[in-house]
Design an enzyme around this catalytic site. Sequence first.
Site, PDB file in Angstrom:
ATOM      1  N   HIS A 272     -48.882   4.962   1.329  1.00 35.14           N
ATOM      2  CA  HIS A 272     -49.977   4.754  -0.018  1.00 35.14           C
ATOM      3  C   HIS A 272     -51.111   4.009   0.101  1.00 35.14           C
ATOM      4  CE1 HIS A 272     -47.823   0.804   0.475  1.00 35.14           C
ATOM      5  NE2 HIS A 272     -48.595   0.503  -0.106  1.00 35.14           N
ATOM      6  N   ASP A 273     -51.305   3.191   1.101  1.00 32.92           N
ATOM      7  CA  ASP A 273     -52.461   2.409   1.550  1.00 32.92           C
ATOM      8  C   ASP A 273     -53.197   2.960   2.660  1.00 32.92           C
ATOM      9  OD1 ASP A 273     -52.999   0.820  -0.846  1.00 32.92           O
ATOM     10  OD2 ASP A 273     -51.791  -0.876   0.043  1.00 32.92           O
TER      11      ASP A 273
ATOM     12  N   HIS B 297     -51.851   5.486  -7.094  1.00 30.83           N
ATOM     13  CA  HIS B 297     -50.998   4.189  -7.290  1.00 30.83           C
ATOM     14  C   HIS B 297     -51.730   3.303  -8.105  1.00 30.83           C
ATOM     15  CE1 HIS B 297     -52.453   3.293  -3.401  1.00 30.83           C
ATOM     16  NE2 HIS B 297     -51.945   2.120  -3.657  1.00 30.83           N
ATOM     17  N   HIS B 298     -53.039   3.093  -7.971  1.00 30.68           N
ATOM     18  CA  HIS B 298     -53.717   1.996  -8.825  1.00 30.68           C
ATOM     19  C   HIS B 298     -54.125   2.593 -10.258  1.00 30.68           C
ATOM     20  CE1 HIS B 298     -53.808  -0.999  -5.631  1.00 30.68           C
ATOM     21  NE2 HIS B 298     -54.022  -0.180  -4.822  1.00 30.68           N
TER      22      HIS B 298
ATOM     23  N   LYS C 115     -56.938   2.280   3.769  1.00 31.57           N
ATOM     24  CA  LYS C 115     -57.545   1.060   4.213  1.00 31.57           C
ATOM     25  C   LYS C 115     -58.046   1.030   5.422  1.00 31.57           C
ATOM     26  CE  LYS C 115     -55.007  -1.882   0.921  1.00 31.57           C
ATOM     27  NZ  LYS C 115     -54.028  -3.038   0.951  1.00 31.57           N
TER      28      LYS C 115
ATOM     29  N   ASP D 132     -45.169  -1.716  -5.831  1.00 31.97           N
ATOM     30  CA  ASP D 132     -46.488  -2.065  -4.923  1.00 31.97           C
ATOM     31  C   ASP D 132     -46.880  -3.628  -5.513  1.00 31.97           C
ATOM     32  OD1 ASP D 132     -48.139  -2.000  -2.728  1.00 31.97           O
ATOM     33  OD2 ASP D 132     -50.020  -1.381  -4.204  1.00 31.97           O
TER      34      ASP D 132
ATOM     35  N   HIS E  70     -60.327   3.142  -1.055  1.00 29.83           N
ATOM     36  CA  HIS E  70     -59.128   3.301  -0.156  1.00 29.83           C
ATOM     37  C   HIS E  70     -58.217   4.499  -0.607  1.00 29.83           C
ATOM     38  CE1 HIS E  70     -56.708   0.554  -2.421  1.00 29.83           C
ATOM     39  NE2 HIS E  70     -55.613   1.128  -2.032  1.00 29.83           N
TER      40      HIS E  70
END
Length: 347
Positions: free
Chosen positions: A190-191, A250-251, A194, A279, A219
């Site tokens: 998911h990240d 997811h954000h 970054k 998260d 990201h």
Amino acid sequence: MKTCTKTVNVKNKYFLIFSYILSVTIAIIVYVTGGTTKVYANLMYFPIAIVASTNGKKHGVIHAAVSALLVGNIMPLDVDLNISQDSINWILRLIIYTTIAYVIGFFAEYYRREFEKNRNKDKEIAETQLATIYSLVKLSESRDDETGAHIERVALFCKLLASELRNLPQYQDYINDDYVDNIFKASPLHDIGKVGIPDSILLKPGKLSTEEFEIMKTHTVIGANTLLEVKKKYPDNKFLELGISITRFHHERWDGSGYPDGLSGQDIPLSARIMAIVDVYDALRSKRVYKEAHSHEESMKIIKQGEGSHFDPEILQVFVQNEARFNAIYEQLNKGEVDFEHSNLWC
């Protein structure tokens, strides 16, 4: 793997029992219809083939011998005329039945072994690929995750939440074993975007400026675009498909105030709606360079305030109903009580 093998063995046992019952039934039919002079004795090939193909040549040959005896010397050639079979007749049938059972069983076992060999090879390749991805994600997370267990926790959180959502009628046709397995394996991605965020922003101890926050938000797009490039080579890969949805969305927020695309409600993929909750929960519980860790109770209070705005109310309700289990997973992994990398959850 052990569970799957046990299930197959149980099914094979049922096939074996069914076939013996079928053979006895066929023997009765042969007698009622007048004896082995009629064609009905050939129906024995069906239960023989079933046993040999499901239980192997040993059980197949034994069953074939029993079936041959059921229509053997005790079975008249003609019931009405009371004519017995010649010995050579039923002995030859016995040889034919057992030979056919052996041949079917031999090839069934051969192709079963080949299938298992190929499946194990594919599984080994898949696990190697996942291990590589996992290592890269761990390297990425190590930049801003002091505990080093963030991706393990969200993976287990996603697995648990997806499994519980599966019990709801509206998700029973959508969430299956593959979905649960894929969201577990894809959630650590998911990240991954970054890696494209400068340390000066990612590790900044204070509040980000408006410009810095805009860079931080990228990201999601960086990660999704990276996975999209991989997916071009593997267009049918459901794992990557789920990973892209989670990474990019997811954000996003239930009310449409999230990023990068401002999606709202059920326009946000289910996998991303699941990840959004777990998260945030893990982020609240974890210490970062810019904040101290919250307790489970404090984290739950904050998350509940996001119902209908940040989070899908339906998914949040299921999360709240299972909050004790999420807390237990966090505590166990945070204390190193679960060997995540070598647990059967990766299987």
